[in-house]
Scaffold this active site. Structure first.
Site, short mmCIF file in Angstrom:
data_model
loop_
_atom_site.label_atom_id
_atom_site.label_comp_id
_atom_site.label_asym_id
_atom_site.label_seq_id
_atom_site.Cartn_x
_atom_site.Cartn_y
_atom_site.Cartn_z
N GLY A 1 38.76 61.52 -15.46
CA GLY A 1 39.53 60.90 -14.63
C GLY A 1 40.25 59.66 -15.23
N GLY B 62 31.37 63.20 -17.95
CA GLY B 62 32.23 64.20 -18.04
C GLY B 62 33.34 64.16 -17.22
CG ASP B 63 33.15 65.36 -12.99
OD1 ASP B 63 34.04 66.00 -12.68
OD2 ASP B 63 31.91 65.74 -13.26
CB ILE B 64 33.45 59.06 -15.03
CG1 ILE B 64 32.86 59.17 -13.70
CG2 ILE B 64 34.05 57.71 -15.28
CD1 ILE B 64 31.56 58.41 -13.54
#
Lengths: 395, 395
Positions: A172, A167-169
């Protein structure tokens, strides 16, 4: 050797993962990334384990190549210094909850007044618009809400979180693309813009064919185990001593696989001639193929299938990943020397450029390591001023 | 309104997913993407289900905004035409198995002779260097070999494939970043370069803290279920009528969560004061929290936790994703009208740019839909030549 993003200056207000992952890529490719951190505690992830010599290995693995400047953005002088830095850079990246920068008096509207060429990138849980905008989110929440969990897991089993924070990656990654596109565009329009990337949006963007499958069939996709949803055979099989992932992605590979398994007749069985037929008759096909895979070890099958050109691979655990000859040959595990923690292994740079390859030049910074250097270099501050502001807890 | 990558021309030789995903992003952001396809059959994924009116929904969902030109690269004239097009574009993207373009006489060395400013991007399973370079790969193979499967799955359960092809998709994202960085760099060095992205490398790049955990502890990371590996509480809990994902990512959120659950005393229990302590005493903490979540429905807890600011969310299936108000407000589900298949829903563009936002201008092309248009426009071919080459099966 020159770096692709040499000369690009990034003011990095990000914490934890999505934002730092984006600015790590920019830094790896040569941008000068100045990480602004809260005095005393810094980036939240400095408190995340595991630790090496009291340094967070989590933090170290995504903050290499950056400089750390502490700055108290709640104080008037802190804000002034930040705006001074904004004038000197090309990109500002933040991943606060939407509204936080505005509350600090440092929203995009303020920053672009100071520097109309600034590219302002914001990665957030739900984005800067829409009814959920102001809500807090973490990776697990967007993985849950975005649908990926509902299609990940063993067949008939529970919805399963992907084992790394994609979700973060992915946020990013999309954020990085947005920043670079805005930099390219700035050459034409002569001004910056805002890049607004939501973790939840990115989860929808990586659902692949799940949406199409649901719309066409009306059947809600469920965890499908390790099978490809529409290609057969395309899944792991048990071997004499473990498992092997096999991906016979087209009819030619299907024929090759049958030859390798010594069941060439099956390749021309009319139940299995095409992929749509193999899908339809999956329940008849699987046990036949599975039975044959039990006859040899994973390594033996690997050699046979590699030889004949059928895509396959073992299911590697992390220890095996760190020793894999291809991963090592591609410099995808690098060792970085940290002044306090010593040598630490971390993933390398997956973007291999022939003329201006990315490099890992420095370890992750110690909190505030570059405060003086940056303030002197970019704002022409002298020692006296720096000492004075230090006493006032500005950094 | 202008588009970020307006004026950038991309010759797209990609098929299936990793490459087409990358060129879709470039096209969404405004690049002119000319997809070169095999005559008669085209991109392999035109044969992947599900279908709408005989058109592959899989293909349609990742090839919007592109033009389709058929070209037989095995014929001498086909190669000549390709090299003619290479002269006219900024970027070439391919995701063949390494060596394929060289075998066709169309490797990077040949293309850069024709156009030294060309950016040549190659997405492949294992990359253009290293001992596995020439091996074929699919998503499932790199997910298996790269380690992500080994850390995904229920606790104590089998290694689990992520439910969408993130092996391809992350390679598509890193490839896009490489292309944009090379475009930015071209302004300085005045020439192009090769971008070499391996799906396997990208899997290593998204492992997050798994490598650090293994190196520090010596313990091989296993599927950890839906728990965060180092933050507590950060996992789904059963409710009266379903599940809810809860992410109390720091001490402040932990206190808020306890208040919401009506167990404020627990927040100041010395066993659970800090995240390291909550990790250590997880087996005592979880049942207490879990018991309280059983008292209300998912929706009731959502409202309570949203109100108090604790990150949370339901585990949405795809049908719910398509109706989620935030996802809809962010235009992350778009409807595109295809000339044959009619209206089809697909993911929108997750990079929201304030000045030059991406747009979806056209549906995925029909095979060869733009052959004539592009050959006339870019190579000044006339109808007679086009007819002649058509008869020779060049396109």
């Amino acid at each position: 050797m020159a770096l692709s993003l040499e000369g690009i200056k990034v003011l990095d207000l990000t914490r934890v993962l999505a934002g730092p992952y984006s600015t790590m890529i920019l830094a790896d490719l040569g941008a000068q990334v100045i990480k602004i951190e809260k005095p005393e505690t810094g980036d939240d992830s400095r408190q995340f384990g595991p630790y090496i010599e009291d340094e967070s290995a989590y933090f170290m693995s995504i903050n290499r190549n950056k400089k750390s400047v502490t700055l108290n953005l709640k104080k008037k002088k802190g804000k002034e210094i930040l705006l001074g830095l904004v004038k000197e850079v090309d990109v500002v990246v933040e991943n606060f909850r939407p509204g936080t920068m505005e509350k600090l008096g440092l929203g995009y509207d303020v920053l672009k007044e100071v520097n109309p060429k600034i590219i302002y990138a914001a990665a957030s849980g739900f984005g800067h618009t829409g009814p959920y905008s102001k809500r807090p989110a973490y990776d697990a929440v967007v993985q849950a809400m975005g649908g990926i969990m509902s299609i990940t897991g063993q067949k008939g089993g529970k919805a399963t979180r992907v084992g790394s924070s994609i979700g973060d990656i992915t946020a990013g990654l999309f954020c990085t693309i947005g920043i670079l596109a805005a930099l390219i565009n700035r050459n034409s329009i002569g001004k910056g813009q805002k890049v607004d990337v939501a973790m939840l949006d990115c989860q929808v963007a990586i659902l692949e064919n799940a949406i199409a499958r649901y719309i066409v069939s009306g059947i809600v996709p469920q965890p499908a185990g390790n099978r490809h949803s529409s290609i057969v055979p395309f899944e792991p099989f048990d071997t004499k001593d473990g498992e092997i992932m096999v991906a016979a992605g087209n009819d030619v590979l299907w024929v090759k696989l049958c030859k390798a398994l010594g069941i060439e007749k099956l390749a021309y069985d009319e139940r299995f001639l095409t992929n749509p037929l193999r899908n339809k008759n999956y329940n008849e096909l699987r046990p036949i193929v599975a039975k044959h895979f039990m006859e040899k070890t994973t390594k033996e099958w690997q050699d046979i299938l590699d030889d004949i050109g059928v895509p396959n691979g073992p299911i590697n655990t992390i220890d095996k990943v760190l020793k894999n000859p291809q991963i090592l040959a591609r410099e995808m595990i690098v060792e970085v020397e940290h002044p306090r923690a010593g040598k630490m292994k971390m993933p390398g740079i997956p973007i291999k450029l022939s003329e201006t390859p990315g490099t890992i030049r420095t370890a992750a910074p110690i909190l505030g390591q570059h405060t003086q250097e940056i303030l002197k270099e970019m704002l022409n501050m002298n020692n006296e001023e720096i000492e004075k502001f230090k006493k006032l807890n500005i950094f």
